[in-house]
Design a protein around this motif. Structure first.
Motif, PDB file in Angstrom:
ATOM      1  N   ASN A 131       2.980   9.377  -6.585  1.00  0.00           N
ATOM      2  CA  ASN A 131       3.016   9.881  -5.219  1.00  0.00           C
ATOM      3  C   ASN A 131       4.433  10.154  -4.789  1.00  0.00           C
ATOM      4  N   ARG A 142       9.949   6.589   1.963  1.00  0.00           N
ATOM      5  CA  ARG A 142       9.040   5.831   2.810  1.00  0.00           C
ATOM      6  C   ARG A 142       9.683   4.600   3.385  1.00  0.00           C
ATOM      7  N   LEU A 188       0.823  -1.208   0.000  1.00  0.00           N
ATOM      8  CA  LEU A 188       0.000   0.000   0.000  1.00  0.00           C
ATOM      9  C   LEU A 188       0.852   1.249   0.000  1.00  0.00           C
ATOM     10  N   TYR A 227      -6.881   1.845  -2.176  1.00  0.00           N
ATOM     11  CA  TYR A 227      -6.440   2.008  -0.802  1.00  0.00           C
ATOM     12  C   TYR A 227      -5.089   2.668  -0.707  1.00  0.00           C
ATOM     13  N   GLN A 228      -4.362   2.720  -1.822  1.00  0.00           N
ATOM     14  CA  GLN A 228      -3.073   3.391  -1.764  1.00  0.00           C
ATOM     15  C   GLN A 228      -3.236   4.874  -1.502  1.00  0.00           C
ATOM     16  N   PHE A 251      -2.609   5.832   1.992  1.00  0.00           N
ATOM     17  CA  PHE A 251      -1.286   5.589   2.538  1.00  0.00           C
ATOM     18  C   PHE A 251      -0.290   6.517   1.872  1.00  0.00           C
ATOM     19  N   ASN A 252      -0.781   7.654   1.469  1.00  0.00           N
ATOM     20  CA  ASN A 252       0.010   8.569   0.671  1.00  0.00           C
ATOM     21  C   ASN A 252       0.783   9.505   1.566  1.00  0.00           C
ATOM     22  N   VAL A 253       1.607   8.947   2.441  1.00  0.00           N
ATOM     23  CA  VAL A 253       2.357   9.775   3.368  1.00  0.00           C
ATOM     24  C   VAL A 253       3.819   9.401   3.297  1.00  0.00           C
ATOM     25  N   ASP A 254       4.669  10.336   3.650  1.00  0.00           N
ATOM     26  CA  ASP A 254       6.088  10.076   3.769  1.00  0.00           C
ATOM     27  C   ASP A 254       6.474  10.028   5.233  1.00  0.00           C
ATOM     28  N   TYR A 274      -2.196   4.917   7.662  1.00  0.00           N
ATOM     29  CA  TYR A 274      -0.974   4.259   8.127  1.00  0.00           C
ATOM     30  C   TYR A 274      -0.769   4.559   9.599  1.00  0.00           C
ATOM     31  N   VAL A 300       4.470  11.567   8.739  1.00  0.00           N
ATOM     32  CA  VAL A 300       3.966  10.781   9.861  1.00  0.00           C
ATOM     33  C   VAL A 300       4.550  11.310  11.166  1.00  0.00           C
ATOM     34  N   LEU A 312       8.970   3.943   6.983  1.00  0.00           N
ATOM     35  CA  LEU A 312       7.577   3.576   7.184  1.00  0.00           C
ATOM     36  C   LEU A 312       7.344   2.103   6.883  1.00  0.00           C
TER      37      LEU A 312
END
Lengths: 245, 363
Positions: B87, A222, A151, B119-120, B123-126, B159, B130, A225
């Motif tokens: 992204n 990422r 994901l 669903y991606q 989760f589009n964060v770096d 996430y 976060v 993560l």
């Protein structure tokens, strides 16, 4: 025409040829020999002479003729090679390219068998995890960690990642064996410290090995993560190993 | 792949092979209905795939069936690559604004909820985003005034909430076991590992992090103050209610402070434990109220909602401490194990479990 025909047949054919030329031309290429020979080879199309696996993992050699022992040994050798690559993580392509789930299954079953608590009559004491709980934690945990890295945008396939995570349980399983041996004697603080050190080393080794295999498949911003769930997964399993007594 | 410059993005370049851009993602055919031309074109130009995207969008208007097929396959390929590479690229260029744009472009393409690309977008964060959100959830007044609407509302992520709740479950279970071990280490009590703590903690935390945002979302929608169009200056912000995902995101991140606190709860000094409860609940409760202020202002029951949110937070913290960690030192009894609340509850549950499933214990 076939030279085996006798003269009378030839004369009949020539008679027919003259009287019905158009119809004869339609049937001219019919083979009127008495027994056509049917011969051929049964071979696998596209067969190559090398014995290496192709790009998609399909073997090129003919597996119909070889003895069963050869077939089984080939798979066992592949699993053994993967165990070796996890313990000395230098070359990473073989785990990713030819993934299989035999190693994770063996390791998971082995660990769950040892870790399960025995049912005791004492109602006030509680036991360790059941077999099913360890099994579920390992497989569902690996699936969730893989789903997480997909994901986040990683380009690794689902089963490759589950395969890597399962094989990287090898150091944890080794530390479980060592802890079990240490538990055979009477417990002291020193022995507990020894178990702690062994479990920590197994956990660090497992995380490092899986980071080598899976770290490249993530986008660079990422990577932490994606690595954190792997860390958490091995931490929980190492905790189960350490608290087993 | 090197970071494209501004000139690269402004040109319509045709990238030669999908393997260079897809980084080995498997080629798939998207069997969903054709995506809108605007969504595909916007996503295409934004990421430098503009050559293929631009040509396809012009071809589509001709209504040629072959062009339709080409357009569908190219947009589905872009959706595959755009979900991942888009992204990452946008994040390198713009930070959170680009992430929001990339996420908005992806949802504008109307992906089916059965694909993984749908669903991606959650989760589009770096990494730094976060960490930034976790810091904002612990330190009051660190977030800006329109944090809920502009930052979280544009790019709610799942996430953070998911992994923070999982980490919290296991940290409470592990620390609870350590606390009970240390408490019983001085007696002759033979300590056994209690695996049920994991399930109790999991139920509690998942209910709090999922049901409470749903209730709050419903209450916000129900209790919206009626707005008189002629009087109100800013009707847009006066009718604002946060989305369910934003609320779940906020609540998930607000639990982050309990992770270090749960490790500190192992120290068996009652005063310290209560002090930790009050401090943690006050800190994250204040942050919750401060972040939710734009939405609370529009609600008729704002006072009740504030009291409700704060008390739920305090009750959660106190509940954790009392159930898992509160082992007040009593007079030591040599032979009998101390009947603390966790062990009594554990015994009752185990007896009930054994009565219900008699065959479960055989191995």
């Amino acid at each position: 025409m076939d030279a085996k025909l006798d003269v009378s047949t030839k004369s009949v054919i020539s008679l027919k040829r003259n009287t019905f030329p158009l119809i004869w031309q339609m049937f001219e290429d019919v083979n009127t020999s008495p027994s056509p020979s049917l011969e051929g080879d049964m071979s696998i199309p596209g067969k190559r002479t090398t014995t290496t696996t192709a790009q998609n993992g399909v073997p090129d050699y003919n597996t119909l003729d070889e003895p069963i022992r050869e077939t089984v040994l080939r798979d066992i050798r592949a699993v053994g090679v993967k165990f070796y690559h996890v313990l000395y993580p230098k070359e990473k392509s073989s785990l990713l390219r030819d993934w299989d789930l035999w190693g994770p299954l063996v390791l998971c079953t082995f660990m769950a068998t040892i870790l399960q608590g025995s049912s005791s009559a004492d109602s006030m004491s509680d036991n360790g995890p059941e077999f099913a709980q360890v099994f579920v934690i390992v497989w569902i945990g690996a699936a969730i960690v893989t789903l997480n890295s997909k994901l986040l945008g990683g380009n690794i396939s689902f089963f490759q990642s589950v395969c890597v995570l399962g094989y990287c349980l090898t150091p944890v399983a080794i530390s479980l064996i060592v802890c079990r041996i240490i538990l055979l004697s009477v417990q002291t603080r020193l022995l507990f410290f020894l178990r702690f050190v062994t479990t920590t080393m197994g956990f660090a080794w497992a995380t490092y090995a899986s980071f080598i295999f899976l770290g490249q498949s993530q986008p660079p911003h990422r990577k932490p993560l994606a690595v954190y769930p792997i860390f958490l997964f091995f931490f929980i399993i190492s905790w189960l190993v350490l608290s087993h007594n | 792949m090197e970071t494209p410059t501004a000139d690269d993005l402004l040109q319509f370049r045709d990238y030669s092979s999908t393997s260079a851009t897809n980084n080995g993602a498997p080629a798939q055919i998207n069997v969903n209905s054709p995506t809108h031309a605007s969504g595909g074109g916007r996503g295409g130009i934004g990421s430098g795939f503009g050559g293929a995207g631009g040509q396809s969008s012009t071809q589509r208007q001709r209504g040629d069936p072959l062009a339709d097929l080409i357009y569908d396959m190219s947009t589905s390929a872009q959706a595959m690559a755009g979900g991942g590479a888009n992204n990452a690229q946008n994040a390198t260029l713009d930070g959170s604004g680009g992430g929001g744009g990339g996420g908005g472009g992806g949802s504008g393409a109307r992906l089916s909820f059965l694909t993984i690309e749908y669903y991606q977008q959650f989760f589009n964060v770096d990494t730094y985003m976060v960490l930034e959100r976790i810091a904002n959830s612990m330190i009051p007044k660190r977030a800006s005034g329109n944090y809920l609407r502009m930052n979280i509302g544009e790019n709610p992520d799942l996430y953070g909430p998911f992994w923070i709740t999982v980490t919290l479950i296991f940290s409470i279970a592990i620390s609870g076991n350590i606390a009970s071990y240390l408490h019983h280490a001085s007696d002759g009590y033979h300590w056994h590992y209690n695996f049920h703590l994991v399930s109790y903690a999991a139920t509690c935390i998942f209910l709090y992090a999922n049901i409470l945002p749903a209730i709050l979302w419903a209450l916000f929608k129900y209790s919206l103050k009626p707005v008189n169009e002629a009087d109100a200056v800013e009707t847009d912000s006066a009718t604002y209610t946060p989305t369910l995902l934003s609320l779940m995101c906020i609540y998930g991140y607000s639990l982050a402070i309990y992770i270090p606190v749960s490790i500190l709860w192992v120290i068996n000094i009652s005063l310290l434990q209560w002090l930790l409860v009050i401090t943690a609940a006050l800190l994250s409760g204040t942050v919750l109220i401060a972040v939710l202020t734009p939405a609370l202002r529009n609600s008729q029951f704002s006072l009740f909602l504030i009291i409700g949110i704060l008390s739920a937070h305090v009750v959660l913290a106190a509940g954790f401490m009392l159930y898992f960690f509160h082992n007040p030192p009593e007079s030591p009894v040599a032979t009998m194990p101390l009947p603390t609340a966790p062990s009594v509850l554990k015994a009752v549950t185990q007896a009930a479990g054994k009565a219900v499933l008699p065959g479960n214990q055989t191995h």
